[in-house]
Motif scaffolding. Structure first.
Motif, PDB file in Angstrom:
ATOM      1  N   PRO A 293       8.825  -9.522   0.611  1.00  0.00           N
ATOM      2  CA  PRO A 293       8.052  -8.298   0.822  1.00  0.00           C
ATOM      3  C   PRO A 293       7.085  -8.061  -0.341  1.00  0.00           C
ATOM      4  N   GLU A 294       7.256  -8.796  -1.411  1.00  0.00           N
ATOM      5  CA  GLU A 294       6.389  -8.721  -2.586  1.00  0.00           C
ATOM      6  C   GLU A 294       6.669  -9.988  -3.382  1.00  0.00           C
ATOM      7  N   ASN A 295       5.846 -10.265  -4.387  1.00  0.00           N
ATOM      8  CA  ASN A 295       5.946 -11.578  -5.022  1.00  0.00           C
ATOM      9  C   ASN A 295       6.407 -11.559  -6.477  1.00  0.00           C
TER      10      ASN A 295
ATOM     11  N   ARG B  76       8.343  -4.601   7.273  1.00  0.00           N
ATOM     12  CA  ARG B  76       8.425  -4.017   8.606  1.00  0.00           C
ATOM     13  C   ARG B  76       8.018  -2.545   8.509  1.00  0.00           C
ATOM     14  N   GLU B  77       6.721  -2.324   8.361  1.00  0.00           N
ATOM     15  CA  GLU B  77       6.214  -0.957   8.266  1.00  0.00           C
ATOM     16  C   GLU B  77       5.578  -0.589   9.596  1.00  0.00           C
ATOM     17  N   ARG B  78       5.341   0.723   9.792  1.00  0.00           N
ATOM     18  CA  ARG B  78       4.674   1.128  11.029  1.00  0.00           C
ATOM     19  C   ARG B  78       3.209   0.712  10.914  1.00  0.00           C
TER      20      ARG B  78
ATOM     21  N   LYS C  36      -4.194   1.100  10.479  1.00  0.00           N
ATOM     22  CA  LYS C  36      -5.288   0.472   9.738  1.00  0.00           C
ATOM     23  C   LYS C  36      -4.933   0.389   8.249  1.00  0.00           C
ATOM     24  N   GLY C  37      -5.047  -0.781   7.687  1.00  0.00           N
ATOM     25  CA  GLY C  37      -4.749  -0.955   6.264  1.00  0.00           C
ATOM     26  C   GLY C  37      -3.266  -1.135   5.984  1.00  0.00           C
ATOM     27  N   ARG C  38      -2.446  -1.107   7.050  1.00  0.00           N
ATOM     28  CA  ARG C  38      -1.016  -1.341   6.837  1.00  0.00           C
ATOM     29  C   ARG C  38      -0.515  -2.310   7.899  1.00  0.00           C
ATOM     30  N   TYR C  39      -0.110  -3.462   7.472  1.00  0.00           N
ATOM     31  CA  TYR C  39       0.263  -4.522   8.385  1.00  0.00           C
ATOM     32  C   TYR C  39       1.665  -5.007   8.061  1.00  0.00           C
ATOM     33  N   ARG C  40       2.237  -5.761   9.003  1.00  0.00           N
ATOM     34  CA  ARG C  40       3.576  -6.309   8.738  1.00  0.00           C
ATOM     35  C   ARG C  40       3.473  -7.645   8.029  1.00  0.00           C
TER      36      ARG C  40
ATOM     37  N   TYR D  35      -1.684  -9.567   2.844  1.00  0.00           N
ATOM     38  CA  TYR D  35      -1.896 -10.544   1.770  1.00  0.00           C
ATOM     39  C   TYR D  35      -2.015  -9.839   0.428  1.00  0.00           C
ATOM     40  N   GLN D  36      -1.390 -10.420  -0.542  1.00  0.00           N
ATOM     41  CA  GLN D  36      -1.519  -9.864  -1.882  1.00  0.00           C
ATOM     42  C   GLN D  36      -2.085 -10.901  -2.836  1.00  0.00           C
ATOM     43  N   ILE D  37      -2.914 -10.388  -3.733  1.00  0.00           N
ATOM     44  CA  ILE D  37      -3.389 -11.184  -4.861  1.00  0.00           C
ATOM     45  C   ILE D  37      -2.714 -10.546  -6.061  1.00  0.00           C
TER      46      ILE D  37
ATOM     47  N   VAL E 136       5.397   7.034  -9.618  1.00  0.00           N
ATOM     48  CA  VAL E 136       6.474   6.185 -10.142  1.00  0.00           C
ATOM     49  C   VAL E 136       6.524   4.856  -9.413  1.00  0.00           C
ATOM     50  N   ARG E 137       5.763   4.732  -8.325  1.00  0.00           N
ATOM     51  CA  ARG E 137       5.682   3.483  -7.548  1.00  0.00           C
ATOM     52  C   ARG E 137       7.031   3.116  -6.940  1.00  0.00           C
ATOM     53  N   GLY E 138       6.978   2.600  -5.730  1.00  0.00           N
ATOM     54  CA  GLY E 138       8.213   2.488  -4.939  1.00  0.00           C
ATOM     55  C   GLY E 138       9.146   1.336  -5.234  1.00  0.00           C
TER      56      GLY E 138
ATOM     57  N   ALA F 296      -4.374   3.117  -1.356  1.00  0.00           N
ATOM     58  CA  ALA F 296      -4.059   2.297  -2.531  1.00  0.00           C
ATOM     59  C   ALA F 296      -4.534   0.863  -2.328  1.00  0.00           C
ATOM     60  N   VAL F 297      -5.479   0.445  -3.168  1.00  0.00           N
ATOM     61  CA  VAL F 297      -5.969  -0.938  -3.075  1.00  0.00           C
ATOM     62  C   VAL F 297      -5.031  -1.864  -3.824  1.00  0.00           C
ATOM     63  N   LEU F 298      -4.472  -1.358  -4.896  1.00  0.00           N
ATOM     64  CA  LEU F 298      -3.592  -2.223  -5.690  1.00  0.00           C
ATOM     65  C   LEU F 298      -2.671  -1.372  -6.535  1.00  0.00           C
TER      66      LEU F 298
ATOM     67  N   ALA G 284      -0.237  -6.151  -7.944  1.00  0.00           N
ATOM     68  CA  ALA G 284      -0.552  -6.798  -6.668  1.00  0.00           C
ATOM     69  C   ALA G 284      -1.683  -6.026  -6.006  1.00  0.00           C
ATOM     70  N   ILE G 285      -2.722  -6.777  -5.658  1.00  0.00           N
ATOM     71  CA  ILE G 285      -3.850  -6.182  -4.931  1.00  0.00           C
ATOM     72  C   ILE G 285      -3.584  -6.412  -3.452  1.00  0.00           C
ATOM     73  N   GLY G 286      -3.738  -5.387  -2.644  1.00  0.00           N
ATOM     74  CA  GLY G 286      -3.667  -5.577  -1.196  1.00  0.00           C
ATOM     75  C   GLY G 286      -4.989  -6.199  -0.765  1.00  0.00           C
TER      76      GLY G 286
HETATM   77  P1  AMP Z   1       3.271  -2.695  -3.681  1.00  0.00           P
HETATM   78  O1  AMP Z   1       3.791  -4.103  -3.701  1.00  0.00           O
HETATM   79  O2  AMP Z   1       3.998  -1.810  -2.738  1.00  0.00           O
HETATM   80  O3  AMP Z   1       3.091  -2.138  -5.042  1.00  0.00           O
HETATM   81  O4  AMP Z   1       1.817  -2.797  -3.050  1.00  0.00           O
HETATM   82  C1  AMP Z   1       0.701  -3.302  -3.724  1.00  0.00           C
HETATM   83  C2  AMP Z   1      -0.495  -3.245  -2.828  1.00  0.00           C
HETATM   84  O5  AMP Z   1      -0.267  -4.039  -1.676  1.00  0.00           O
HETATM   85  C3  AMP Z   1      -0.765  -1.862  -2.265  1.00  0.00           C
HETATM   86  O6  AMP Z   1      -1.540  -1.116  -3.159  1.00  0.00           O
HETATM   87  C4  AMP Z   1      -1.519  -2.171  -1.003  1.00  0.00           C
HETATM   88  O7  AMP Z   1      -2.893  -2.386  -1.281  1.00  0.00           O
HETATM   89  C5  AMP Z   1      -0.922  -3.483  -0.560  1.00  0.00           C
HETATM   90  N1  AMP Z   1       0.047  -3.259   0.534  1.00  0.00           N
HETATM   91  C6  AMP Z   1       1.344  -2.878   0.448  1.00  0.00           C
HETATM   92  N2  AMP Z   1       1.903  -2.799   1.664  1.00  0.00           N
HETATM   93  C7  AMP Z   1       0.951  -3.162   2.560  1.00  0.00           C
HETATM   94  C8  AMP Z   1       0.910  -3.293   3.982  1.00  0.00           C
HETATM   95  N3  AMP Z   1       1.975  -3.069   4.742  1.00  0.00           N
HETATM   96  N4  AMP Z   1      -0.262  -3.685   4.553  1.00  0.00           N
HETATM   97  C9  AMP Z   1      -1.348  -3.944   3.805  1.00  0.00           C
HETATM   98  N5  AMP Z   1      -1.362  -3.840   2.462  1.00  0.00           N
HETATM   99  C10 AMP Z   1      -0.234  -3.449   1.843  1.00  0.00           C
END
Ligand code: AMP
Length: 538
Positions: A198-200, A231-233, A236-240, A243-245, A379-381, A402-404, A427-429
Motif C-alpha cells: 500500500p506504500e513503499n 482498497r479505498e473508495r 477522481k484522484g483516488r484509485y485502488r 502510482y507513487q514516486i 500527523v499523517r496517517g 494532497a499531491v505528496l 511519496a508523490i502521488g
Molecule cells: P501516503 O502514502 O498516504 O502518505 O500518500 C502519499 C501520496 O500518495 C498522497 O499525497 C497522494 O498524492 C498519493 N495517494 C495516496 N493514496 C492514493 C490513492 N488511493 N490514489 C491516488 N493517489 C494516492
C-alpha cells in the motif's frame, strides 16, 4: 465486455507522454541530489505493513489487498491421516524409519500389527506425494531397489508392497508395480499472508535491512517509481492502483541520517522537482510529530482530553482514543472536526531535542526561501512518522488535494527488526501530480511540430529520411503515408495538433526543398532542407 476493475485504470497516449515526462524529470532531478533507484517487489509479507505502517492506521486496518498465499502440500497431514486410517492394520517402528530415511521418496516403512517379529517383515514402503506421476512411480521403484541392496540385511524385508498415497483428486497414473491410494481430506497448509504494497517506505527499509545497506556507514539515498494498492473508495484522484514516486534517505546515525539538514535537503529536492515539471500553485504544510520520548506524554494528554468527548465521536475515533489516540487526528468525519480542533496540540508537547530539530529545519528552509505553513494537526496517517512531517497540496485537485506527503521515520528500521537507521522520505502521488499538471494546462510536452506528408508512389522513404533528420535535431514530427489522399493527410495533421505540414513529392525531392504549410494560417512557403530546421523553430 470485460472492463478494468473499479479503482484501476488504463493510462493511454497521449497522457502517457506526460507520465513519461514527469518520470524523466524525476530521474534527472533526483540524480543531481545523488539519489539512486531501488526496485522492491509489489507484494510483501503482510507482517511488514502491520508492524511498519501500524495496525491502527486506516491503510492497514481497512485498505490492504491481502491474501493467504496459495497452499502447500503438507506431507505431515497426509502421513497422519493415512496412519490413522490404517492403524488397525499396520504400525511403524521408528528405528526402521531412520534406516529408510535416506531413500527418498520413501516416507514410511510399515509392519503388520499381527504376527510374531519373525513373521512381521516390512509389508509396505510408502511414498507420500501431492500427486502420482510416472516419475513418482519410477522414483519409488528405484528407491525400493536401492533399499533392498543397501539395507536389506538390517531390515526385515520380504518383497514389500510399494504404495504412493496422494490427496483425493490428485493427478494419478495407473501402475501395476505400485499401488496408488487416494485419501479424502485437506492436506494443504497456507504458506503465509501476503499483501500488495500500500506504500513503499516499509519495503525500502526492509530491503535496507535485508541487504545490510547500512554497512558502508554512508547515507543511502534511494528513490522508486511504481504502483501501490489500497482498497479505498474510488473517486477522481483516488484509485485502488495508483502510482507513487518516492525517495528515502536512510543510514546509521553516524552518517548523519538524523540531522535536520537531511530534512531540508529532501524538501529542497521536492521543490526543484516541482519546478522542473512546471507545477505551480502548491502549498507546503509542515509539522513535527515528536519522537518516542515526547510522544507518550502527548498521547496521554490526548487520551485524557478524549475521555470526556469520545462518546460524541465516530466509532473509529472511539476505538482509536483507546488504542492509538494520535490517529484520531486523521479522522475525516465532518461531525468530529470541531472536537478534534480543540484537542491538545503536539507543538506544546515536543521535547527539547525535537523542538530544536524542527527549528533548525525551518531555519534552513527560510534561508532557501522555501515557503511553508506550519500545520499542527497534520500527523499523517502512518504510525512510523517521527519529528518532521510534511504534505504538499494543490488547489486544482479538489477534495483529494494532497499531491505528496512524507516525513521522518527514525524508529521504523528497529520496529521491523533492523538496526538503528533513522531516515526521512516522501511519496508523490504521480496520478495526482499528472492531474494537477493537466489541470494547470501547462503544455509541458513538446507538441507535434510537423506532419510530413509523402505525395505519390516511392515518396515514403524520402519522407522517413526527412523525419529522421528532424527527429535527430530533437524536433517532434510524425509521418503520413503516400497512399493517403492529400485531404486526409491534412485532416490528420490538424487532428494531431501539428503546427506545420511538410509536403514531400517528386519535385521537392529533386529540388531538395519542401512545401511547408503553417496549418493555422494556411500560409505556405518552400523551404530548402538546409533551412528547414531554422524555419520550423522560428
Ligand atoms: P501516503 O502514502 O498516504 O502518505 O500518500 C502519499 C501520496 O500518495 C498522497 O499525497 C497522494 O498524492 C498519493 N495517494 C495516496 N493514496 C492514493 C490513492 N488511493 N490514489 C491516488 N493517489 C494516492
Amino acid at each position: 465486455m470485460i472492463k478494468a476493475v473499479r479503482g484501476t485504470r488504463d493510462l493511454l497516449p497521449p497522457d502517457t507522454e506526460l507520465w513519461n515526462f514527469v518520470e524523466r524529470k524525476v530521474r534527472e532531478v533526483f540524480a543531481r541530489y545523488n539519489y539512486h533507484e531501488i526496485r522492491t517487489p509489489v507484494f510483501e509479507s503482510t507482517e511488514l505493513f502491520a508492524r511498519g505502517v501500524g495496525e491502527e492506521t486506516d491503510i492497514v486496518s481497512k485498505e490492504m489487498f491481502t491474501w493467504e498465499d496459495g497452499e502447500r502440500f503438507s506431507k505431515a497431514k497426509l502421513r497422519e491421516a493415512w496412519l490413522r486410517e490404517n492403524k488397525d492394520r499396520v504400525f511403524i517402528d521408528e528405528m526402521d524409519q531412520v534406516l529408510v530415511a535416506g531413500f527418498a521418496p520413501i516416507d514410511l516403512a510399515v509392519y503388520p500389527t499381527d504376527g510374531s517379529r519373525v513373521d512381521r517383515p516390512l509389508i509396505e514402503l510408502i511414498s507420500l506425494r501431492p500427486q502420482a506421476t510416472e516419475a513418482d512411480v519410477s522414483a519409488l521403484i528405484d528407491a525400493s531397489k536401492r533399499l533392498v541392496t543397501e539395507r536389506g540385511g538390517m531390515l526385515a524385508l520380504k518383497a514389500p508392497l510399494l504404495r504412493i498415497v496422494t490427496p483425493a483428486g490428485a493427478r494419478s497414473v495407473n501402475s501395476t508395480e505400485v499401488e496408488i491410494t487416494q485419501l479424502a481430506g485437506h492436506f494443504f497448509e497456507s504458506v503465509q499472508p501476503l499483501t500488495l504494497r500500500p506504500e513503499n517506505t516499509a519495503g525500502v527499509v526492509r530491503a535496507y535491512i535485508e541487504h545490510e545497506m547500512g554497512r558502508s556507514g554512508l547515507l543511502q539515498k534511494l528513490y522508486y517509481i511504481g504502483p501501490q494498492f489500497r482498497r479505498e473508495r474510488p473517486q477522481k484522484g483516488r484509485y485502488r492502483q495508483f502510482y507513487q514516486i518516492g525517495a528515502e534517505v536512510i543510514g546509521p546515525p553516524s552518517a548523519g541520517s538524523e540531522l535536520p539538514i537531511r530534512d531540508a535537503e529532501v524538501l529542497d529536492m521536492l521543490i526543484a522537482l516541482l519546478h522542473a515539471v512546471g507545477l505551480t500553485g502548491w502549498t507546503l504544510y509542515l509539522n513535527s510529530v515528536g519522537c518516542v520520548h515526547c510522544r507518550p506524554a502527548y498521547n496521554q494528554a490526548l487520551r485524557e482530553a478524549l475521555a470526556g468527548v469520545k462518546d460524541q465521536m465516530c466509532g473509529d475515533c472511539q476505538r482509536r482514543a483507546e488504542t492509538n489516540p494520535l490517529r484520531v487526528l486523521d479522522c475525516k468525519v465532518p461531525a468530529d472536526q470541531p472536537i478534534i480542533e480543540k484537542l491538545p496540540k503536539i507543538a506544546d508537547y515536543l521535547d527539547e531535542g525535537c523542538r530544536e530539530h524542527f527549528a533548525q529545519v525551518r531555519a534552513m528552509l527560510d534561508t532557501l526561501e522555501v515557503p511553508y505553513q506550519v500545520n499542527e494537526r497534520m500527523v499523517r496517517g502512518l504510525d512510523y512518522y517521527t519529528r518532521t512531517t510534511f504534505e504538499f497540496t494543490h488547489g486544482e485537485l479538489g477534495s483529494q488535494s494532497a499531491v505528496l506527503g512524507g516525513g521522518r521515520y527514525d524508529g521504523l528500521s528497529e520496529q521491523i527488526g533492523g538496526p538503528k537507521a533513522p531516515g526521512i522520505g516522501f511519496a508523490i502521488g504521480e496520478d495526482r501530480l499528472v492531474l494537477a499538471l493537466q489541470a494547470q494546462q501547462q503544455q509541458a510536452l513538446a507538441p507535434l511540430k510537423a506532419f510530413i506528408i509523402p505525395l505519390g508512389t516511392g515518396m515514403n522513404r524520402h519522407a522517413l529520411k526527412l523525419a529522421r533528420q528532424l527527429r535527430a535535431e530533437r524536433v517532434t514530427v510524425d509521418v503520413s503515408d503516400e497512399g493517403f489522399r492529400l485531404k486526409k493527410s491534412f485532416e490528420t495533421a490538424e487532428k494531431l495538433g501539428a503546427t506545420f505540414a511538410i509536403l514531400v513529392g517528386g519535385n521537392e525531392v529533386e529540388a531538395d526543398a519542401f512545401a511547408v504549410k503553417r496549418l493555422k494560417s494556411g500560409e505556405q512557403t518552400t523551404v530548402s532542407r538546409a533551412e528547414l530546421l531554422e524555419y520550423l523553430e522560428g
